[in-house]
Design an enzyme around this catalytic site. Sequence first.
Site, short mmCIF file in Angstrom:
data_model
loop_
_atom_site.label_atom_id
_atom_site.label_comp_id
_atom_site.label_asym_id
_atom_site.label_seq_id
_atom_site.Cartn_x
_atom_site.Cartn_y
_atom_site.Cartn_z
N LYS A 75 0.83 -1.21 0.00
CA LYS A 75 0.00 0.00 0.00
C LYS A 75 0.86 1.25 0.00
CE LYS A 75 -3.76 0.19 -0.12
NZ LYS A 75 -4.60 0.22 -1.35
N HIS A 96 -2.25 5.12 -5.50
CA HIS A 96 -3.44 5.68 -6.13
C HIS A 96 -3.39 7.20 -5.94
CE1 HIS A 96 -5.29 1.67 -6.60
NE2 HIS A 96 -4.75 1.40 -5.43
N SER A 134 -7.45 -6.94 -8.39
CA SER A 134 -8.80 -6.68 -8.88
C SER A 134 -9.63 -7.96 -8.89
CB SER A 134 -8.74 -6.07 -10.29
OG SER A 134 -8.14 -4.80 -10.27
N VAL A 179 -12.53 -6.30 -12.13
CA VAL A 179 -13.34 -6.33 -10.91
C VAL A 179 -14.76 -6.76 -11.22
CG1 VAL A 179 -14.38 -4.92 -9.09
CG2 VAL A 179 -11.96 -4.63 -9.66
N LEU A 240 -12.96 1.88 -13.42
CA LEU A 240 -11.55 2.25 -13.35
C LEU A 240 -11.16 3.04 -14.59
CD1 LEU A 240 -8.68 1.96 -12.08
CD2 LEU A 240 -8.38 -0.02 -13.57
N ASP A 270 -10.66 3.42 -3.71
CA ASP A 270 -9.26 3.83 -3.59
C ASP A 270 -8.86 4.82 -4.68
OD1 ASP A 270 -9.29 2.02 -5.66
OD2 ASP A 270 -7.94 0.58 -4.71
N VAL A 298 -14.09 -0.26 1.76
CA VAL A 298 -12.74 -0.46 2.28
C VAL A 298 -11.75 -0.44 1.11
CG1 VAL A 298 -11.22 -2.04 3.52
CG2 VAL A 298 -13.62 -1.83 4.20
#
Length: 369
Positions: A75, A96, A134, A179, A240, A270, A298
């Site tokens: 992350k 991101h 994803s 996703v 995305l 995100d 989340v």
Amino acid sequence: MIIGVPKEIKISENRVGLTEAGVQQLVAEGHTLYVEKDAGVGSLISNEQYEAAGAKILDTKKEVYEKSQMIIKVKEPLPDEYDLMQENQIMYTYLHLAAEPKLTKVLCERKVKAVAYVTIQMPDGSLPLLTPMSEVAGRMATQIGAYYLQKDHGGKGILLGGVTGVARGKVAIIGGGVVGVNAAKMAVGLGADVTILDVNRNRLEYLDHIFQGRIHTLYSNMQNIEQTVEQSDLLVGAVLITGAKAPTLVTKDMVTRMGQGSVVVDVAVDQGGCIETCKPTSHQNPTFEIDGVIHYCVPNMPGVVARTSTYALTSATFKYGSIIAQMGVEDAVAKDPCLMKGLNVYNGAVCYEPVARDLGMEYKPYKPN
């Protein structure tokens, strides 16, 4: 090169930047590996396994950053890590940045060479380092949605697959990428009534083909989104735009009309989220309600299935990490145009245009020092 693998500090983030096999391979290639103590415990990789693979275990995160020319993470760095980053240090991780103005400024100020997993892009437009996570997040989205639709968790009390003589639950998926496909696979497997919306007609044709009539496909426009969302029990945001902030496609009014006990899972959170009512949550406090609709937002969903996610991640990221370690950022991006797209910050400036545009920062195309 001297490579450091710190322990992740994001809430409930149990993944780690390299598996023991990844460490072993990099050591065999001649690099020095430092791993922070207990960095792999959440993924069931022990300090002893890392040592057996050739890594040196360091007690503190500060030591890892101080000694390393390149940091491999999962992350983005959090505020507690900002002061640890050094000038010309390579940061290779999920960044991101379109949703992280403060971090972007820190990376520029500290002149970090920031390579983002999320923007390394193949000629066909695919994102090889984003794909495995994803897949995980898409599959989890349906699993989590089904869980929160249960009455004991605040939901409508709906079984997605229904039973004989009873209507199936309705799932709407905004976005037909990796996703969306994986969320749909899980939803179809559970027997739900699934609709995927996307703006790419070729993609919709592909989805029709692979699902062989088991899902509905719709062109994504305001009217179709509004009607589909209103009728759904579970809404999955799966939009995305590479490296850029996700567009807001679902309004608060649409969400409100889903009805009490419906569930929203925005996997795009995100990157800013594609659903107006969404805001980032954590694994400790994963949900909130707006007008009786449960929201799960989340950003690091795969962090709680860390064993699966870490091994899937290293299998994807290792190739480019190895190239960078062997050649350095400058020679590596010169050799590989796909990797060039992963370079987001260099020499104190944003060098990835969508990030600069979304954050209102100056864009400076990459030029080696």
